[in-house]
Design an enzyme around this catalytic site. Structure first.
Site, PDB file in Angstrom:
ATOM      1  N   TYR A  10      23.967   1.407 -52.877  1.00  0.00           N
ATOM      2  CA  TYR A  10      24.655   2.133 -51.799  1.00  0.00           C
ATOM      3  C   TYR A  10      25.905   2.842 -52.311  1.00  0.00           C
ATOM      4  O   TYR A  10      26.990   2.719 -51.741  1.00  0.00           O
ATOM      5  CB  TYR A  10      24.990   1.181 -50.637  1.00  0.00           C
ATOM      6  CG  TYR A  10      23.745   0.688 -49.948  1.00  0.00           C
ATOM      7  CD1 TYR A  10      23.056   1.516 -49.051  1.00  0.00           C
ATOM      8  CD2 TYR A  10      23.213  -0.567 -50.200  1.00  0.00           C
ATOM      9  CE1 TYR A  10      21.890   1.096 -48.435  1.00  0.00           C
ATOM     10  CE2 TYR A  10      22.048  -0.995 -49.589  1.00  0.00           C
ATOM     11  CZ  TYR A  10      21.398  -0.150 -48.703  1.00  0.00           C
ATOM     12  OH  TYR A  10      20.245  -0.570 -48.092  1.00  0.00           O
ATOM     13  N   TYR A  66      19.295  -6.737 -39.974  1.00  0.00           N
ATOM     14  CA  TYR A  66      19.065  -6.239 -41.325  1.00  0.00           C
ATOM     15  C   TYR A  66      18.059  -7.174 -41.990  1.00  0.00           C
ATOM     16  O   TYR A  66      18.252  -8.386 -42.006  1.00  0.00           O
ATOM     17  CB  TYR A  66      20.368  -6.212 -42.146  1.00  0.00           C
ATOM     18  CG  TYR A  66      20.096  -5.843 -43.588  1.00  0.00           C
ATOM     19  CD1 TYR A  66      19.915  -4.510 -43.953  1.00  0.00           C
ATOM     20  CD2 TYR A  66      19.957  -6.818 -44.575  1.00  0.00           C
ATOM     21  CE1 TYR A  66      19.609  -4.167 -45.264  1.00  0.00           C
ATOM     22  CE2 TYR A  66      19.657  -6.478 -45.888  1.00  0.00           C
ATOM     23  CZ  TYR A  66      19.485  -5.157 -46.217  1.00  0.00           C
ATOM     24  OH  TYR A  66      19.169  -4.826 -47.515  1.00  0.00           O
ATOM     25  N   ASP A 104      14.387 -14.845 -40.199  1.00  0.00           N
ATOM     26  CA  ASP A 104      14.906 -14.415 -41.498  1.00  0.00           C
ATOM     27  C   ASP A 104      16.194 -15.176 -41.768  1.00  0.00           C
ATOM     28  O   ASP A 104      17.245 -14.858 -41.219  1.00  0.00           O
ATOM     29  CB  ASP A 104      15.142 -12.897 -41.444  1.00  0.00           C
ATOM     30  CG  ASP A 104      15.775 -12.354 -42.721  1.00  0.00           C
ATOM     31  OD1 ASP A 104      16.149 -13.161 -43.586  1.00  0.00           O
ATOM     32  OD2 ASP A 104      15.903 -11.118 -42.827  1.00  0.00           O
ATOM     33  N   LYS A 109      18.355 -15.284 -51.198  1.00  0.00           N
ATOM     34  CA  LYS A 109      19.766 -15.325 -51.569  1.00  0.00           C
ATOM     35  C   LYS A 109      20.228 -16.658 -52.184  1.00  0.00           C
ATOM     36  O   LYS A 109      20.157 -16.800 -53.391  1.00  0.00           O
ATOM     37  CB  LYS A 109      20.622 -14.935 -50.368  1.00  0.00           C
ATOM     38  CG  LYS A 109      20.521 -13.438 -50.076  1.00  0.00           C
ATOM     39  CD  LYS A 109      21.687 -12.906 -49.267  1.00  0.00           C
ATOM     40  CE  LYS A 109      21.770 -11.401 -49.322  1.00  0.00           C
ATOM     41  NZ  LYS A 109      20.962 -10.699 -48.303  1.00  0.00           N
TER      42      LYS A 109
HETATM   43  C1  LIG Z   1      19.894  -9.742 -48.222  1.00  0.00           C
HETATM   44  C2  LIG Z   1      18.971  -9.880 -47.068  1.00  0.00           C
HETATM   45  C3  LIG Z   1      17.622  -9.470 -47.150  1.00  0.00           C
HETATM   46  C4  LIG Z   1      17.061  -8.800 -48.383  1.00  0.00           C
HETATM   47  O1  LIG Z   1      17.119  -9.593 -49.524  1.00  0.00           O
HETATM   48  P1  LIG Z   1      17.109  -8.904 -50.983  1.00  0.00           P
HETATM   49  O2  LIG Z   1      17.059 -10.061 -51.908  1.00  0.00           O
HETATM   50  O3  LIG Z   1      18.351  -8.079 -51.089  1.00  0.00           O
HETATM   51  O4  LIG Z   1      15.881  -8.061 -51.042  1.00  0.00           O
HETATM   52  C5  LIG Z   1      16.819  -9.677 -46.050  1.00  0.00           C
HETATM   53  N1  LIG Z   1      17.287 -10.247 -44.919  1.00  0.00           N
HETATM   54  C6  LIG Z   1      18.563 -10.649 -44.809  1.00  0.00           C
HETATM   55  C7  LIG Z   1      19.011 -11.303 -43.549  1.00  0.00           C
HETATM   56  C8  LIG Z   1      19.449 -10.466 -45.867  1.00  0.00           C
HETATM   57  O5  LIG Z   1      20.725 -10.853 -45.737  1.00  0.00           O
END
Ligand SMILES: *Cc1c(COP(=O)(O)O)cnc(C)c1O
Length: 429
Positions: A15, A143, A248, A277
Protein backbone atom coordinates in the site's frame (compact mmCIF):
# COMPACT_ATOMS: atom_id res chain seq x y z
CA UNK A 1 23.42 2.82 -4.47
CA UNK A 2 22.88 2.52 -0.74
CA UNK A 3 20.62 -0.30 0.41
CA UNK A 4 17.82 2.19 1.12
CA UNK A 5 18.26 3.79 -2.31
CA UNK A 6 18.07 0.36 -3.94
CA UNK A 7 14.95 -0.41 -1.91
CA UNK A 8 13.30 2.83 -2.97
CA UNK A 9 14.24 2.26 -6.61
CA UNK A 10 13.30 -1.44 -6.95
CA UNK A 11 11.15 -2.86 -4.15
CA UNK A 12 7.39 -2.58 -3.83
CA UNK A 13 6.12 -2.05 -0.30
CA UNK A 14 2.54 -2.72 0.79
CA UNK A 15 0.00 0.00 0.00
CA UNK A 16 2.82 2.36 -0.91
CA UNK A 17 3.50 4.62 -3.90
CA UNK A 18 6.63 3.36 -5.71
CA UNK A 19 7.42 6.92 -6.77
CA UNK A 20 7.00 8.43 -3.29
CA UNK A 21 7.48 5.67 -0.74
CA UNK A 22 8.03 8.10 2.14
CA UNK A 23 10.34 7.49 5.10
CA UNK A 24 11.71 3.95 5.22
CA UNK A 25 13.66 2.32 8.04
CA UNK A 26 16.16 -0.46 7.52
CA UNK A 27 15.69 -3.07 10.23
CA UNK A 28 18.64 -5.29 11.01
CA UNK A 29 17.45 -7.12 14.11
CA UNK A 30 14.37 -7.76 16.20
CA UNK A 31 14.19 -9.02 19.75
CA UNK A 32 11.23 -8.98 22.13
CA UNK A 33 9.30 -5.78 21.46
CA UNK A 34 12.36 -4.01 20.02
CA UNK A 35 13.28 -3.41 16.40
CA UNK A 36 16.87 -2.30 15.70
CA UNK A 37 17.67 -0.06 12.73
CA UNK A 38 20.88 -0.04 10.69
CA UNK A 39 21.87 3.21 12.42
CA UNK A 40 21.68 1.35 15.75
CA UNK A 41 18.54 3.13 16.90
CA UNK A 42 15.70 1.10 18.40
CA UNK A 43 11.92 1.30 18.23
CA UNK A 44 9.18 -0.59 20.06
CA UNK A 45 7.12 -2.61 17.60
CA UNK A 46 3.71 -1.33 18.75
CA UNK A 47 2.13 -3.11 15.76
CA UNK A 48 3.45 -6.61 16.65
CA UNK A 49 4.49 -6.53 12.96
CA UNK A 50 0.93 -6.46 11.72
CA UNK A 51 -0.54 -8.12 14.79
CA UNK A 52 1.48 -11.33 14.57
CA UNK A 53 4.37 -11.20 17.07
CA UNK A 54 2.27 -11.83 20.17
CA UNK A 55 5.19 -13.24 22.20
CA UNK A 56 7.60 -10.64 20.85
CA UNK A 57 10.19 -11.16 18.15
CA UNK A 58 12.63 -14.05 18.18
CA UNK A 59 11.13 -15.81 21.14
CA UNK A 60 13.73 -18.43 22.11
CA UNK A 61 11.17 -21.26 22.34
CA UNK A 62 9.96 -20.54 18.81
CA UNK A 63 13.34 -19.96 17.18
CA UNK A 64 14.75 -23.08 18.81
CA UNK A 65 11.81 -25.18 17.50
CA UNK A 66 12.48 -23.71 14.07
CA UNK A 67 16.22 -24.46 14.27
CA UNK A 68 15.51 -28.07 15.13
CA UNK A 69 12.99 -28.38 12.33
CA UNK A 70 15.16 -26.76 9.68
CA UNK A 71 17.89 -29.30 10.38
CA UNK A 72 15.62 -32.25 9.70
CA UNK A 73 12.76 -31.31 7.36
CA UNK A 74 12.31 -27.68 6.27
CA UNK A 75 9.76 -28.61 3.65
CA UNK A 76 8.07 -31.47 1.86
CA UNK A 77 4.93 -31.51 -0.30
CA UNK A 78 1.70 -32.28 1.57
CA UNK A 79 0.01 -34.20 -1.23
CA UNK A 80 0.22 -37.87 -0.29
CA UNK A 81 2.84 -37.11 2.38
CA UNK A 82 2.51 -35.91 5.95
CA UNK A 83 4.82 -35.05 8.84
CA UNK A 84 4.95 -34.65 12.60
CA UNK A 85 4.82 -30.83 12.77
CA UNK A 86 1.52 -30.77 10.82
CA UNK A 87 0.09 -33.56 12.98
CA UNK A 88 1.29 -32.03 16.25
CA UNK A 89 -0.12 -28.63 15.31
CA UNK A 90 -3.38 -30.30 14.31
CA UNK A 91 -3.60 -31.98 17.71
CA UNK A 92 -3.00 -28.68 19.49
CA UNK A 93 -5.57 -26.82 17.39
CA UNK A 94 -8.23 -29.48 17.83
CA UNK A 95 -7.60 -29.47 21.58
CA UNK A 96 -7.92 -25.70 21.92
CA UNK A 97 -10.83 -25.15 19.52
CA UNK A 98 -14.43 -25.75 20.54
CA UNK A 99 -15.97 -29.14 19.82
CA UNK A 100 -17.22 -29.40 16.29
CA UNK A 101 -14.36 -27.57 14.58
CA UNK A 102 -11.79 -30.18 13.74
CA UNK A 103 -11.13 -30.50 10.01
CA UNK A 104 -8.02 -28.44 9.36
CA UNK A 105 -6.86 -27.10 6.00
CA UNK A 106 -3.41 -25.45 6.21
CA UNK A 107 -2.35 -22.70 3.85
CA UNK A 108 0.31 -20.05 3.65
CA UNK A 109 -1.44 -16.75 4.35
CA UNK A 110 -4.60 -15.27 5.76
CA UNK A 111 -5.99 -14.26 2.40
CA UNK A 112 -5.55 -17.79 1.11
CA UNK A 113 -7.27 -19.16 4.22
CA UNK A 114 -10.23 -16.92 3.32
CA UNK A 115 -10.21 -18.10 -0.31
CA UNK A 116 -10.26 -21.67 0.97
CA UNK A 117 -13.15 -20.91 3.35
CA UNK A 118 -15.21 -19.33 0.56
CA UNK A 119 -14.51 -22.28 -1.74
CA UNK A 120 -15.41 -24.74 1.01
CA UNK A 121 -18.72 -22.98 1.50
CA UNK A 122 -19.59 -23.12 -2.19
CA UNK A 123 -18.49 -26.74 -2.51
CA UNK A 124 -20.55 -27.67 0.53
CA UNK A 125 -23.64 -25.96 -0.86
CA UNK A 126 -23.16 -27.68 -4.23
CA UNK A 127 -22.85 -30.98 -2.43
CA UNK A 128 -26.23 -30.28 -0.86
CA UNK A 129 -27.72 -29.63 -4.29
CA UNK A 130 -27.80 -25.87 -3.64
CA UNK A 131 -26.01 -24.94 -6.85
CA UNK A 132 -27.48 -21.43 -6.84
CA UNK A 133 -25.68 -20.52 -3.64
CA UNK A 134 -22.58 -18.85 -5.05
CA UNK A 135 -22.71 -15.46 -3.34
CA UNK A 136 -21.65 -14.25 0.07
CA UNK A 137 -23.04 -11.89 2.65
CA UNK A 138 -21.01 -9.74 5.00
CA UNK A 139 -21.16 -6.53 7.01
CA UNK A 140 -19.70 -3.17 6.09
CA UNK A 141 -16.39 -2.20 7.66
CA UNK A 142 -14.86 -5.64 7.16
CA UNK A 143 -11.48 -6.69 5.87
CA UNK A 144 -10.70 -10.24 4.80
CA UNK A 145 -7.54 -10.02 2.73
CA UNK A 146 -6.06 -8.86 -0.54
CA UNK A 147 -6.68 -11.75 -2.94
CA UNK A 148 -9.42 -11.56 -5.55
CA UNK A 149 -12.38 -13.24 -3.87
CA UNK A 150 -11.35 -12.08 -0.40
CA UNK A 151 -11.39 -8.51 -1.74
CA UNK A 152 -15.02 -8.91 -2.77
CA UNK A 153 -16.09 -9.36 0.86
CA UNK A 154 -14.02 -6.43 2.15
CA UNK A 155 -15.83 -3.16 2.79
CA UNK A 156 -16.28 -1.50 -0.63
CA UNK A 157 -15.03 1.83 0.74
CA UNK A 158 -12.84 1.32 3.83
CA UNK A 159 -11.71 -2.20 2.87
CA UNK A 160 -8.86 -0.83 0.71
CA UNK A 161 -10.17 -2.29 -2.55
CA UNK A 162 -12.65 0.34 -3.72
CA UNK A 163 -10.51 0.79 -6.81
CA UNK A 164 -11.49 -2.67 -8.00
CA UNK A 165 -15.21 -2.33 -7.29
CA UNK A 166 -16.21 -2.75 -10.94
CA UNK A 167 -14.12 -5.87 -11.38
CA UNK A 168 -15.17 -7.76 -8.26
CA UNK A 169 -18.09 -10.10 -7.95
CA UNK A 170 -20.98 -8.42 -6.20
CA UNK A 171 -21.70 -9.63 -2.69
CA UNK A 172 -24.38 -8.66 -0.20
CA UNK A 173 -23.31 -5.92 2.20
CA UNK A 174 -25.23 -5.38 5.42
CA UNK A 175 -24.85 -2.30 7.59
CA UNK A 176 -22.11 -2.44 10.19
CA UNK A 177 -23.66 -3.87 13.40
CA UNK A 178 -24.94 -0.64 14.96
CA UNK A 179 -24.73 -1.71 18.60
CA UNK A 180 -21.18 -1.16 19.83
CA UNK A 181 -19.37 -3.60 22.08
CA UNK A 182 -19.98 -1.62 25.26
CA UNK A 183 -23.46 -0.32 24.36
CA UNK A 184 -26.60 -1.93 25.73
CA UNK A 185 -28.01 -4.45 23.30
CA UNK A 186 -31.29 -3.36 21.75
CA UNK A 187 -33.94 -5.99 21.09
CA UNK A 188 -35.37 -3.93 18.25
CA UNK A 189 -34.27 -5.62 14.99
CA UNK A 190 -34.45 -2.24 13.24
CA UNK A 191 -31.88 -0.87 15.68
CA UNK A 192 -29.60 -3.83 16.30
CA UNK A 193 -28.85 -4.67 12.66
CA UNK A 194 -30.43 -8.12 12.80
CA UNK A 195 -33.49 -6.88 10.89
CA UNK A 196 -31.34 -6.10 7.85
CA UNK A 197 -29.76 -9.56 7.94
CA UNK A 198 -33.13 -11.18 8.38
CA UNK A 199 -34.55 -9.27 5.37
CA UNK A 200 -31.57 -10.20 3.23
CA UNK A 201 -31.87 -13.87 4.07
CA UNK A 202 -35.67 -13.88 3.63
CA UNK A 203 -35.24 -12.64 0.06
CA UNK A 204 -31.88 -14.01 -1.09
CA UNK A 205 -30.92 -16.99 1.03
CA UNK A 206 -31.05 -19.40 -1.91
CA UNK A 207 -28.26 -17.49 -3.63
CA UNK A 208 -26.04 -17.13 -0.54
CA UNK A 209 -23.47 -19.76 0.41
CA UNK A 210 -22.20 -18.15 3.59
CA UNK A 211 -22.09 -15.12 5.83
CA UNK A 212 -18.51 -14.07 6.59
CA UNK A 213 -17.65 -11.92 9.61
CA UNK A 214 -14.75 -10.86 11.77
CA UNK A 215 -16.16 -11.61 15.23
CA UNK A 216 -16.50 -8.60 17.60
CA UNK A 217 -13.46 -6.70 16.28
CA UNK A 218 -13.27 -5.49 12.70
CA UNK A 219 -9.58 -4.92 11.99
CA UNK A 220 -8.16 -3.27 8.90
CA UNK A 221 -11.62 -2.15 7.73
CA UNK A 222 -11.86 0.39 10.56
CA UNK A 223 -11.05 -1.07 13.98
CA UNK A 224 -14.69 -1.15 15.04
CA UNK A 225 -15.85 -3.22 18.04
CA UNK A 226 -19.44 -4.53 17.96
CA UNK A 227 -21.79 -6.35 20.32
CA UNK A 228 -21.36 -10.15 20.55
CA UNK A 229 -25.14 -10.61 20.67
CA UNK A 230 -25.14 -9.72 16.96
CA UNK A 231 -23.07 -12.85 16.33
CA UNK A 232 -25.39 -15.12 18.29
CA UNK A 233 -28.48 -13.90 16.47
CA UNK A 234 -26.75 -13.87 13.10
CA UNK A 235 -25.74 -17.46 13.58
CA UNK A 236 -29.30 -18.49 14.44
CA UNK A 237 -30.60 -16.80 11.28
CA UNK A 238 -27.92 -18.42 9.13
CA UNK A 239 -28.82 -21.85 10.48
CA UNK A 240 -32.51 -21.26 9.76
CA UNK A 241 -31.69 -20.35 6.15
CA UNK A 242 -29.07 -22.99 5.34
CA UNK A 243 -26.37 -20.31 5.11
CA UNK A 244 -22.96 -21.23 6.55
CA UNK A 245 -21.23 -18.93 9.03
CA UNK A 246 -17.53 -18.23 8.36
CA UNK A 247 -15.65 -16.46 11.15
CA UNK A 248 -12.41 -14.71 10.23
CA UNK A 249 -10.22 -14.75 13.36
CA UNK A 250 -7.03 -14.00 11.46
CA UNK A 251 -6.64 -10.73 13.39
CA UNK A 252 -8.50 -11.59 16.59
CA UNK A 253 -7.35 -15.14 17.31
CA UNK A 254 -4.86 -16.22 19.99
CA UNK A 255 -5.76 -13.90 22.82
CA UNK A 256 -5.73 -10.48 21.18
CA UNK A 257 -9.22 -9.49 22.39
CA UNK A 258 -8.78 -10.87 25.92
CA UNK A 259 -10.36 -14.23 25.05
CA UNK A 260 -8.42 -16.94 23.23
CA UNK A 261 -10.76 -16.38 20.26
CA UNK A 262 -13.11 -13.44 19.75
CA UNK A 263 -15.96 -15.87 19.08
CA UNK A 264 -15.65 -16.85 22.76
CA UNK A 265 -17.17 -13.44 23.66
CA UNK A 266 -20.35 -14.67 21.95
CA UNK A 267 -19.94 -18.32 22.85
CA UNK A 268 -20.65 -19.50 19.32
CA UNK A 269 -18.97 -21.99 17.02
CA UNK A 270 -18.95 -21.20 13.30
CA UNK A 271 -19.17 -23.71 10.46
CA UNK A 272 -15.79 -22.55 9.16
CA UNK A 273 -13.03 -20.67 11.02
CA UNK A 274 -10.01 -18.88 9.55
CA UNK A 275 -6.77 -18.43 11.50
CA UNK A 276 -3.50 -16.78 10.51
CA UNK A 277 -1.30 -13.87 11.60
CA UNK A 278 -0.37 -14.79 15.23
CA UNK A 279 -0.57 -18.55 14.54
CA UNK A 280 3.24 -18.79 14.41
CA UNK A 281 3.79 -16.00 16.91
CA UNK A 282 4.84 -13.81 14.00
CA UNK A 283 7.91 -15.83 13.05
CA UNK A 284 6.88 -17.22 9.66
CA UNK A 285 3.77 -17.26 7.52
CA UNK A 286 1.05 -19.88 8.09
CA UNK A 287 -2.74 -19.94 8.10
CA UNK A 288 -5.50 -22.46 8.61
CA UNK A 289 -9.12 -22.89 7.58
CA UNK A 290 -10.96 -25.18 9.95
CA UNK A 291 -14.30 -26.71 9.04
CA UNK A 292 -16.99 -28.49 10.99
CA UNK A 293 -17.47 -32.21 10.49
CA UNK A 294 -20.74 -31.44 8.68
CA UNK A 295 -18.99 -29.22 6.09
CA UNK A 296 -16.08 -31.62 5.62
CA UNK A 297 -18.38 -34.61 5.31
CA UNK A 298 -20.68 -32.79 2.89
CA UNK A 299 -17.77 -32.03 0.58
CA UNK A 300 -16.32 -35.52 0.97
CA UNK A 301 -19.61 -37.18 0.05
CA UNK A 302 -20.23 -34.91 -2.95
CA UNK A 303 -19.69 -35.93 -6.56
CA UNK A 304 -16.46 -33.93 -6.68
CA UNK A 305 -15.40 -35.47 -3.39
CA UNK A 306 -12.16 -33.59 -3.01
CA UNK A 307 -11.60 -30.09 -1.70
CA UNK A 308 -10.37 -28.24 -4.79
CA UNK A 309 -7.40 -26.43 -3.33
CA UNK A 310 -3.77 -27.26 -2.57
CA UNK A 311 -1.09 -24.64 -2.00
CA UNK A 312 2.46 -25.65 -2.94
CA UNK A 313 3.71 -24.88 0.55
CA UNK A 314 0.67 -26.35 2.32
CA UNK A 315 1.48 -27.27 5.95
CA UNK A 316 5.11 -26.17 5.59
CA UNK A 317 6.88 -28.09 8.39
CA UNK A 318 9.03 -25.16 9.47
CA UNK A 319 5.95 -22.97 9.88
CA UNK A 320 4.03 -25.75 11.66
CA UNK A 321 6.94 -26.21 14.09
CA UNK A 322 6.93 -22.48 14.86
CA UNK A 323 3.16 -22.58 15.38
CA UNK A 324 3.44 -25.56 17.75
CA UNK A 325 5.95 -23.65 19.88
CA UNK A 326 3.79 -20.53 19.85
CA UNK A 327 0.68 -22.46 20.93
CA UNK A 328 2.69 -24.09 23.73
CA UNK A 329 3.57 -20.60 24.98
CA UNK A 330 -0.11 -19.66 24.93
CA UNK A 331 -1.00 -22.87 26.74
CA UNK A 332 1.07 -21.72 29.71
CA UNK A 333 -1.72 -19.17 30.25
CA UNK A 334 0.42 -16.08 30.97
CA UNK A 335 -1.06 -14.32 27.94
CA UNK A 336 -4.34 -13.80 29.72
CA UNK A 337 -2.99 -11.79 32.65
CA UNK A 338 -0.63 -9.95 30.31
CA UNK A 339 -3.47 -8.95 28.00
CA UNK A 340 -5.61 -7.89 30.98
CA UNK A 341 -2.85 -5.60 32.28
CA UNK A 342 -2.27 -4.19 28.79
CA UNK A 343 -6.00 -3.50 28.48
CA UNK A 344 -6.09 -1.62 31.80
CA UNK A 345 -2.98 0.38 30.95
CA UNK A 346 -4.22 1.22 27.44
CA UNK A 347 -7.45 2.60 28.93
CA UNK A 348 -5.51 4.90 31.25
CA UNK A 349 -2.77 5.81 28.83
CA UNK A 350 -5.04 6.65 25.89
CA UNK A 351 -7.71 8.45 27.93
CA UNK A 352 -6.03 11.89 27.54
CA UNK A 353 -6.60 11.64 23.77
CA UNK A 354 -10.38 11.58 24.22
CA UNK A 355 -10.55 15.32 24.85
CA UNK A 356 -8.33 16.37 21.92
CA UNK A 357 -10.20 18.37 19.27
CA UNK A 358 -9.46 16.07 16.31
CA UNK A 359 -10.36 12.86 18.12
CA UNK A 360 -13.67 11.12 17.42
CA UNK A 361 -13.33 8.13 19.72
CA UNK A 362 -10.90 6.23 21.92
CA UNK A 363 -11.53 2.54 22.44
CA UNK A 364 -9.75 -0.43 23.94
CA UNK A 365 -10.37 -4.16 23.96
CA UNK A 366 -7.80 -6.66 25.19
CA UNK A 367 -4.43 -5.76 23.72
CA UNK A 368 -5.95 -3.42 21.12
CA UNK A 369 -5.96 0.34 21.64
CA UNK A 370 -7.43 2.73 19.08
CA UNK A 371 -7.58 6.51 18.77
CA UNK A 372 -10.03 7.27 15.97
CA UNK A 373 -9.57 10.72 14.41
CA UNK A 374 -12.12 12.84 12.55
CA UNK A 375 -9.73 13.16 9.61
CA UNK A 376 -7.53 10.57 7.92
CA UNK A 377 -4.09 10.18 9.50
CA UNK A 378 -0.93 10.38 7.40
CA UNK A 379 1.07 7.24 8.21
CA UNK A 380 4.22 8.89 6.83
CA UNK A 381 4.21 11.37 9.72
CA UNK A 382 4.22 8.48 12.20
CA UNK A 383 6.98 6.76 10.24
CA UNK A 384 9.12 9.89 10.22
CA UNK A 385 8.68 10.44 13.96
CA UNK A 386 9.40 6.87 15.00
CA UNK A 387 13.18 7.26 15.50
CA UNK A 388 12.54 10.19 17.84
CA UNK A 389 9.75 8.62 19.90
CA UNK A 390 11.27 5.13 19.76
CA UNK A 391 7.83 3.74 18.93
CA UNK A 392 6.89 2.11 15.64
CA UNK A 393 3.30 2.95 14.71
CA UNK A 394 1.60 2.55 11.35
CA UNK A 395 -1.76 4.33 11.46
CA UNK A 396 -4.30 3.70 8.70
CA UNK A 397 -7.44 5.50 7.64
CA UNK A 398 -8.69 7.52 10.61
CA UNK A 399 -7.05 5.29 13.18
CA UNK A 400 -3.93 5.58 15.31
CA UNK A 401 -3.74 2.23 17.02
CA UNK A 402 -1.55 -0.29 18.77
CA UNK A 403 -1.63 -4.07 19.01
CA UNK A 404 1.50 -4.62 21.10
CA UNK A 405 3.22 -7.94 21.81
CA UNK A 406 1.74 -9.42 25.00
CA UNK A 407 5.19 -9.37 26.65
CA UNK A 408 5.45 -5.58 26.53
CA UNK A 409 6.41 -4.08 29.92
CA UNK A 410 4.43 -1.25 31.57
CA UNK A 411 7.29 1.20 30.87
CA UNK A 412 7.43 0.23 27.23
CA UNK A 413 3.66 0.45 26.91
CA UNK A 414 3.71 3.95 28.44
CA UNK A 415 6.05 5.01 25.67
CA UNK A 416 3.60 3.59 23.14
CA UNK A 417 0.54 5.35 24.55
CA UNK A 418 2.47 8.61 24.88
CA UNK A 419 3.59 8.40 21.25
CA UNK A 420 0.00 7.68 20.17
CA UNK A 421 -1.46 10.59 22.12
CA UNK A 422 1.27 12.86 20.80
CA UNK A 423 0.54 11.76 17.25
CA UNK A 424 -3.17 12.41 17.81
CA UNK A 425 -2.25 15.83 19.14
CA UNK A 426 -0.10 16.55 16.09
CA UNK A 427 -2.86 15.37 13.79
CA UNK A 428 -5.59 17.39 15.58
CA UNK A 429 -6.74 20.55 13.92
C1 LIG B 1 -4.58 -9.73 7.79
C2 LIG B 1 -5.96 -10.25 7.64
C3 LIG B 1 -6.32 -11.08 6.55
C4 LIG B 1 -5.34 -11.43 5.45
O1 LIG B 1 -4.22 -12.12 5.90
P1 LIG B 1 -2.85 -12.08 5.04
O2 LIG B 1 -1.96 -13.01 5.77
O3 LIG B 1 -2.38 -10.66 5.02
O4 LIG B 1 -3.20 -12.56 3.67
C5 LIG B 1 -7.61 -11.57 6.50
N1 LIG B 1 -8.52 -11.26 7.45
C6 LIG B 1 -8.22 -10.47 8.49
C7 LIG B 1 -9.26 -10.20 9.52
C8 LIG B 1 -6.94 -9.93 8.61
O5 LIG B 1 -6.65 -9.13 9.65
Amino acid sequence: MTPLDFDARHLWHPYTNVLAPGPMHLITKAEGVWLTRDDGGQMIDAMSSWWCAVHGHRHPAITSAMHTQIDTLPHVMFGGLTHDPAIELGRKLVAMLPDGLDRIFYSDSGSVAIEVALKMAVQYQMAKGETGRTQFATIRGGYHGDTWKAMSVCDPVTGMHGLFAGALSIQHFLPRPPVGLTDDWSDDPALNGIGALSDLLDHNARSIAALILEPVVQGAGGMYFYHPEYLRQAQALCRAHGVLLILDEIATGFGRTGQMFAMDHADIVPDILCLGKALTGGHITLAATIASEEVARGIGESAAGVMMHGPTYMANPLACAAACASLDLLASGDWKTNVQSIEAQLRDGLAPAATLPGVRDVRVLGAIGVIEMHDPVDARIAHARAPETGVWLRPFGHNIYTMPPYIITPDELSRVTMAMVELAQGSSR
